[in-house]
Design an enzyme around this catalytic site. Sequence first.
Site, PDB file in Angstrom:
ATOM      1  N   HIS A   7       0.826  -1.203   0.000  1.00 37.92           N
ATOM      2  CA  HIS A   7       0.000   0.000   0.000  1.00 37.92           C
ATOM      3  C   HIS A   7       0.864   1.257   0.000  1.00 37.92           C
ATOM      4  CE1 HIS A   7      -2.382  -3.216   1.844  1.00 37.92           C
ATOM      5  NE2 HIS A   7      -3.467  -2.580   1.452  1.00 37.92           N
ATOM      6  N   LYS A  52      -1.464  -7.941  -4.354  1.00 39.71           N
ATOM      7  CA  LYS A  52      -2.417  -6.838  -4.181  1.00 39.71           C
ATOM      8  C   LYS A  52      -1.659  -5.518  -4.090  1.00 39.71           C
ATOM      9  CE  LYS A  52      -5.689  -4.719  -0.991  1.00 39.71           C
ATOM     10  NZ  LYS A  52      -6.187  -4.701   0.403  1.00 39.71           N
TER      11      LYS A  52
END
Length: 245
Positions: A132, A158
């Site tokens: 992230h 991700k």
Amino acid sequence: MTSTQAVSFDTFQLAAATADLSDESAASDYADIVEFRLDLAYADTSLPDPLTAISAYDHSSSLPLIVTNRPEWEGGAYDGETIDRLEMLITAAKHDAVIAVDIELETLKSQHGKKVARDIRNSGAVIIASTHDFTSTPQQSVLHERLHTAAQLGDIGKLAVTAQTHRDALRVLAATEQASQWGDTVATMAMGALGQHTRVVAPLYGSRIGYAPVNPTDATAPGQYDIKTLSEMIDTLTHTKVEDD
């Protein structure tokens, strides 16, 4: 509603993100999976202990689970020791309802992280390697490298970054399409107002997981739609594409 046995990340799966497994009933009409945030449940004293909640979860008639125990340094709520945080994930993965475990990319780069991933896979769950950036979107080459590394260390890579411009959002979609061409299984999104639309269109570029809270007031990342809204928009876009083709 999707059964545990039927879930495959070869196709797009929509996850309802929550710290409270009682939200599953409200999510089941729109979601394929529940992302259970252990860190948020653990931090909220009004909620049951997260491992106890998983033990009581009826996996035979409920949505399967992704479990996440996000540390503070990656935007989560868990502030305890790393070894304890990861042990919670290993324990959670032993439950039949859990089909995937989210572990931070930086954790998976360590020897201990790799061992944890092996233990979790031995329980039958897959690894989502997540990374992230809550302030910006890296350059294209960095996006490609980071996403590919995540997909190699995990079963699914991700990537969530923050779009400061529309071009940032385009770079995320381009990285998603390239990763798919390479054969990587990925989940991507650009956070923030300028990246919000990527949550709807990213599946068209190869993203395999989308995330949304059941209630918009419970968003776990900037720019999230609620699960009903996101489900309906993705369905509309997908059906329109099929008709156009």
